[in-house]
Design a protein around this motif. Structure first.
Motif, PDB file in Angstrom:
ATOM      1  N   TYR A  44      39.906  20.474  46.614  1.00  0.00           N
ATOM      2  CA  TYR A  44      40.992  19.488  46.495  1.00  0.00           C
ATOM      3  C   TYR A  44      40.872  18.399  47.552  1.00  0.00           C
ATOM      4  O   TYR A  44      41.802  17.625  47.759  1.00  0.00           O
ATOM      5  CB  TYR A  44      42.357  20.187  46.637  1.00  0.00           C
ATOM      6  N   HIS A  45      39.756  18.362  48.256  1.00  0.00           N
ATOM      7  CA  HIS A  45      39.607  17.445  49.377  1.00  0.00           C
ATOM      8  C   HIS A  45      38.162  16.974  49.390  1.00  0.00           C
ATOM      9  O   HIS A  45      37.244  17.787  49.179  1.00  0.00           O
ATOM     10  CB  HIS A  45      39.963  18.206  50.658  1.00  0.00           C
ATOM     11  N   SER A  68      44.039  16.233  42.327  1.00  0.00           N
ATOM     12  CA  SER A  68      42.834  15.969  43.120  1.00  0.00           C
ATOM     13  C   SER A  68      41.734  17.023  42.920  1.00  0.00           C
ATOM     14  O   SER A  68      40.735  17.024  43.635  1.00  0.00           O
ATOM     15  CB  SER A  68      43.224  15.890  44.602  1.00  0.00           C
TER      16      SER A  68
END
Ligand code: SAM
Length: 306
Positions: free
Chosen positions: A240-241, A295
């Protein structure tokens, strides 16, 4: 099907694609290293026959109450950075596939006491493992300005990391910063008014990644996955990053996190995985149903014969 309690704990992201990516053999051995509400684990169990086995990991004791009553399933309360050791304790040396759905669950964010949310005024905590020593309090009150700046920049992509770190160090000279509300007051004036929540979320993400040592844990997980997944077995990772996604992508491509893949005497490259398909992201419908999926990035790889 998920019941309401499981839905409230966490709605699984990219459920079908991530489990499809494991290319499940019905009698195989699989590991879900981020059990959470157990959404992905249930889907894996649905695809196994009576000889299949699933091991799951979670370092948060809150996740244990979601355990699945099934003789083919074992839930291990541990950090996945110790994957290999804990599997060995279970008598397992090799597996057919590993699934990781990184980061924190909706349950962790929504529980005010855990200190992960920007919305409440709670003690600075942010530990996934509630018995770990390092909390957000130590990070905010004891890290020096340079370290804070590095964390905010690297883990939060915050362009004004320098200003934020300075403001925190100045404030704590007067009195320790004890709560999320106090922290918000110190930094809010340095964010554009209309986007305060977005930037607070980035700041909290940065602190959380540091508190939980998430980057080192992910690196360990990837290295150990290469050791325990059988040739032909699969790795399915949702991140998610961008920093995490980059590590996953590089490890799949080069077998390392920096530099180029190793070559042998004949110029052949040695890489433990080969990628399967392209990067997968959620479609509009999933994001609408579950904004937390926004994301998410899914990468799938297959263990090579080396
Ligand atoms: C995004 S949630 C997983 C949700 C799950 N796939 C589901 O559908 O319910 C991530 C979970 O992994 C756990 N976790 C994150 N990093 C971990 C680590 N290094 N070791 C063990 N558990 C970890 C968190 O505590 C959290 O419960």
């Amino acid at each position: 099907m998920m019941n309401n309690e499981q839905q409230a704990y966490h709605i699984p992201v990219l459920l079908k694609a991530s489990v499809d990516g494991l290319n499940i053999k019905p009698d195989g051995i699989y590991v879900d290293v981020t059990f959470g509400g157990g959404g992905h684990s249930r889907e894996i169990l649905n695809r196994l026959n009576e000889n299949g086995r699933l091991y799951a990991f979670d370092q948060d004791e809150d996740a244990l109450k979601n355990t699945i009553n099934d003789s083919r399933f074992t839930l291990i309360e541990a950090n996945f950075s110790n994957l290999r050791n804990f599997l060995r304790l279970e008598g397992v040396k090799q597996v057919d596939g590993i699934l990781a759905d990184l980061g924190i669950s909706s349950h962790q964010i929504n529980r005010p006491k855990r200190g992960f949310s920007t919305r409440y005024d709670e003690k600075l905590d942010m530990r996934m493992n509630q018995t770990a020593e390092l909390t957000a309090y130590e990070v905010i009150n004891q890290y020096d300005e340079t370290e804070l700046r590095r964390i905010f920049l690297q883990y939060g992509d915050l362009k004004n990391a320098h200003t934020l770190a300075k403001a925190i160090v100045k404030a704590r000279e007067e009195k320790p910063v004890k709560t999320t509300g106090e922290l918000n007051k110190i930094v809010e004036k340095h964010f554009p008014k209309a986007k305060t929540n977005k930037f607070l979320a980035k700041l909290y993400q940065a602190i959380r990644i540091e508190v939980n040592g998430e980057i080192d844990a992910l690196k360990e997980l990837l290295k150990q996955s290469a050791m325990v997944i059988k040739p032909g077995g699969r790795l399915s990772v949702i991140s998610y990053h961008s920093l995490e996604d980059r590590l996953v992508k590089r490890f799949i491509r080069d077998g390392k996190f920096e530099g180029q893949a190793e070559k042998d005497f004949y110029g052949n490259t040695y890489v433990p995985f080969k990628k399967v398909g392209k990067l997968i992201v959620p479609d509009e419908a999933e994001i609408e149903r579950n904004p937390r999926a926004r994301s998410a990035k899914l990468r799938i790889a297959e263990r090579t014969e080396h």
